[in-house]
Write an enzyme that holds these catalytic residues in place. Structure first.
Site, PDB file in Angstrom:
ATOM      1  N   HIS A 159       0.812  -1.221   0.000  1.00 61.53           N
ATOM      2  CA  HIS A 159       0.000   0.000   0.000  1.00 61.53           C
ATOM      3  C   HIS A 159       0.846   1.272   0.000  1.00 61.53           C
ATOM      4  CE1 HIS A 159       0.410  -0.160   4.515  1.00 61.53           C
ATOM      5  NE2 HIS A 159       0.418   1.148   4.368  1.00 61.53           N
ATOM      6  N   ASP A 192       0.186  -7.632   1.502  1.00 55.89           N
ATOM      7  CA  ASP A 192       0.617  -6.232   1.591  1.00 55.89           C
ATOM      8  C   ASP A 192       2.136  -6.114   1.597  1.00 55.89           C
ATOM      9  OD1 ASP A 192       0.218  -3.488   1.647  1.00 55.89           O
ATOM     10  OD2 ASP A 192       0.160  -3.382   3.837  1.00 55.89           O
ATOM     11  N   SER A 197       4.612   2.711   7.856  1.00 52.59           N
ATOM     12  CA  SER A 197       4.250   1.544   7.051  1.00 52.59           C
ATOM     13  C   SER A 197       5.416   1.092   6.183  1.00 52.59           C
ATOM     14  CB  SER A 197       3.048   1.872   6.162  1.00 52.59           C
ATOM     15  OG  SER A 197       1.887   2.034   6.928  1.00 52.59           O
ATOM     16  N   VAL A 223     -15.435 -21.899   1.821  1.00 51.58           N
ATOM     17  CA  VAL A 223     -15.680 -20.771   2.715  1.00 51.58           C
ATOM     18  C   VAL A 223     -15.803 -21.352   4.115  1.00 51.58           C
ATOM     19  CG1 VAL A 223     -17.252 -18.900   3.339  1.00 51.58           C
ATOM     20  CG2 VAL A 223     -16.841 -19.434   0.923  1.00 51.58           C
TER      21      VAL A 223
END
Length: 477
Positions: free
Chosen positions: A117, A147, A220, A278
Site C-alpha cells: 500500500h 501487503d 508503514s 468458505v
C-alpha cells in the site's frame, strides 16, 4: 543523643542508601538498552516517497465548469448567468499525489522490502538512504494479499538488515520499530509483542504480530526488530478510532514477507494453495450443535463447485480439526497453512462429519487471482410453508439453485416474531441446512423444524447475497 545510638542511626541510613542504589541498578539492568541496536540497524532503514499523476478536476479561474449531467433547469440557469468561457477538455490537466512510507534493505545489491500500500499505483518511487542520498527504485513485484512489495535500487555494498525468525518470537518480548512517521526519518519507537497469529478483516493469509509499538502514518513498510537487532516483521497496520496510534499495531511476520519476496524475485508473482471453501469460526454454540467437546477447528460453510475440496470429498458442515498434522485451533489457521502449499501438493485433513472423525487427502489447487462470487439469483413464486421458527419459506427455483450451486434449500419470504427474527434472519435469505441436515424443499424444512430439540444449540446454514455461514439458536420449552 548518645554516641552509640548515633552510630546505629548512621549505619541504618547507610544501609537504606545502599539498598536504594542496588534496587536502582537492578531496575536499570532490567530495562533494555536500544542504543547499540539502533546504531547498527538504522543505516539499512530507508524512507520511501512516491508520486502518482491524477486527473485534475479543479476549474481554472474564469473557466466554465462542465455542466454535462446536470438537470436541464440547472444547466440552463448556469448557462444564462455565468460568463461564456471555453470549457477545459476533460483530463488535459494533471495533479500530482505524493505519499510517504518506510522500507529496509535486505541485500547489498539493492533489494528493498516495504508494504504494497506504500507503493501501489505509483508512477515514481524514490528511496532515500540514511545518508540522505536518493535513488530511483524499480518495482519488482507486489502481493496485495499480504501487503508486501519488493523494490530494487541500483547500488553496491549497501547496508543491510539482519533477518530473524518470526516463529521464535515470543509474546512479551521487547521489539523496536524504525521508520518515518509523518516524514520524520529514522524515528525509533519501542514496545512489546502483545500477541501472535492475529487475523484481520480481508487479510486471511497473514498471521499478524500484534504489538504496542507506536506506529503512525509513514511507519508503514518499516522494520520491526527484536533485541538481537534482527528484523522479525514489517510494520503494516494500526487499529484506531481516532486516526492515530491507540496502542494496537500489526506487523507482517518476516517469514511470510521473505517467502513472498523470493517468489516475486523469481516469478514476479506469488502462488498459493487453495481448497475452494468458505469457512467460519466454531463458537461454543456451534461446537455443541456439531458434537464437539470444545470450540476448535474451521467449519466448512461453503464448498465451491469443481474446486479442490469438492473433488476431494469435503462437504458443507464438516469441521476441519487439523491439516498435515498441525491443529486448527482457530479457523484463521487454515488459510495460513493451505496458502503455504503449492498447486498439486497434498493436504491431509482430519475432520468431524456427523459426529465422527475421519481423514481426507486433498490435492490443493492454485489460488485464483480473483475472488469467486456467487450471485443470489431471482426469487421465484414457489409454494410457501410456515413453521415453528417464525418464518415463511418457499422452494428455490431452478435458476436460484444453479446460481447458488445448491441441490436444494428454501428462500425466506417472510419473518414473523420468533426465533428467526431474534437471530436476524431476513426475507431473501436462503436456508440450505437445518440441524445438520440438508434441506431439499419447503416441506422438508417444516418436517425437520417440527423435530428440533429444545434448550440445545441448533445450527442453521444461511446464504445471504451468495455468502454462506452457520448460525445457531435455541428453542425454549
Amino acid at each position: 543523643m548518645s554516641i552509640p545510638r548515633l552510630k546505629s542511626y548512621l549505619m541504618m541510613f547507610a544501609a537504606v542508601l545502599m539498598l536504594g542504589q542496588v534496587l536502582t541498578a537492578q531496575a536499570e539492568e532490567a530495562l533494555p538498552d536500544f542504543t547499540t541496536l539502533v546504531e547498527q540497524a538504522s543505516p539499512a532503514v530507508v524512507n520511501i516517497s512516491t508520486k502518482q499523476k491524477l486527473p485534475d478536476r479543479r476549474i481554472a479561474a474564469g473557466q466554465m465548469p462542465d455542466l454535462e449531467g446536470l438537470p436541464p433547469m440547472f444547466r440552463e440557469f448556469f448557462e444564462r448567468n455565468m460568463p461564456q468561457q471555453p470549457r477545459s477538455p476533460r483530463g488535459d490537466r494533471q495533479r500530482e499525489a505524493q505519499s510517504l512510507g518506510s522500507g529496509f534493505i535486505i541485500s547489498s545489491d539493492g533489494y528493498v522490502l516495504t508494504n504494497n500500500h506504500v507503493v501501489a499505483d505509483a508512477d515514481e518511487i524514490i528511496v532515500r538512504l540514511s545518508d540522505r542520498s536518493e535513488l530511483q527504485a524499480k518495482l519488482v513485484g507486489t502481493d496485495p494479499r499480504t501487503d508486501v512489495a519488493l523494490l530494487k535500487v541500483d547500488g553496491k555494498n549497501l547496508p543491510t538488515v539482519k533477518l530473524g525468525d518470526s516463529e521464535k518470537l515470543k509474546v512479551g518480548e521487547w521489539v523496536l520499530a524504525i521508520g518515518s512517521p509523518f516524514g520524520f526519518d529514522h524515528s525509533v519507537t519501542k514496545g512489546i509483542v502483545s500477541a501472535k497469529g492475529r487475523t484481520l478483516p480481508n487479510d486471511t493469509y497473514v498471521p499478524f504480530i500484534q504489538t504496542d509499538v507506536a506506529i503512525n502514518p509513514g511507519n508503514s513498510g518499516g522494520p520491526l526488530f527484536n533485541m538481537k537487532g534482527e528484523v522479525v516483521g514489517i510494520n503494516s497496520q494500526i487499529f484506531t478510532r481516532s486516526g492515530g496510534f491507540m496502542g494496537l499495531s500489526f506487523a507482517i511476520p518476516i517469514d511470510v514477507a521473505i517467502d513472498v519476496s523470493n517468489q516475486l524475485k523469481k516469478d514476479g508473482k506469488v502462488s498459493r494453495g487453495w481448497l475452494g471453501v468458505v469457512i467460519q469460526e466454531v463458537n461454543k454454540d456451534l461446537a455443541e450443535s456439531f458434537g464437539l467437546d470444545k470450540p476448535a477447528g474451521a467449519l466448512v460453510a461453503q464448498v465451491l463447485e469443481n474446486g479442490p475440496a469438492a473433488k476431494g470429498g469435503l462437504q458443507v458442515g464438516d469441521v476441519i480439526l487439523s491439516m498435515n498434522g498441525q491443529p486448527i485451533v482457530m479457523s484463521a489457521d487454515l488459510p495460513h497453512l493451505v496458502g503455504g502449499l503449492k498447486d498439486g501438493e497434498k493436504a491431509k485433513l482430519e475432520i468431524i462429519r456427523n459426529g465422527k472423525r475421519q481423514n481426507l487427502d486433498i490435492s490443493v489447487g492454485a489460488l485464483p487471482d480473483d475472488d469467486v462470487e456467487i450471485g443470489a439469483g431471482t426469487e421465484g413464486g414457489a409454494e410457501r410453508s410456515s413453521n415453528r421458527l417464525g418464518v415463511s419459506v418457499a422452494d428455490l427455483t431452478a435458476e436460484q439453485k444453479k446460481s447458488l450451486e445448491l441441490k436444494g434449500g428454501v428462500v425466506i419470504k417472510e419473518v414473523q416474531d420468533g426465533p428467526a427474527a431474534m437471530i436476524g434472519l431476513r426475507p431473501g435469505d436462503v436456508i440450505s441446512h437445518l440441524n445438520n441436515q440438508a434441506i431439499g424443499s419447503a416441506k422438508e424444512f417444516t418436517e425437520i423444524a417440527k423435530e428440533l430439540p429444545k434448550n440445545r444449540s441448533v445450527s442453521m446454514r444461511v446464504l445471504r447475497q451468495g455468502r454462506a455461514s452457520f448460525i445457531t439458536f435455541k428453542l425454549a420449552e
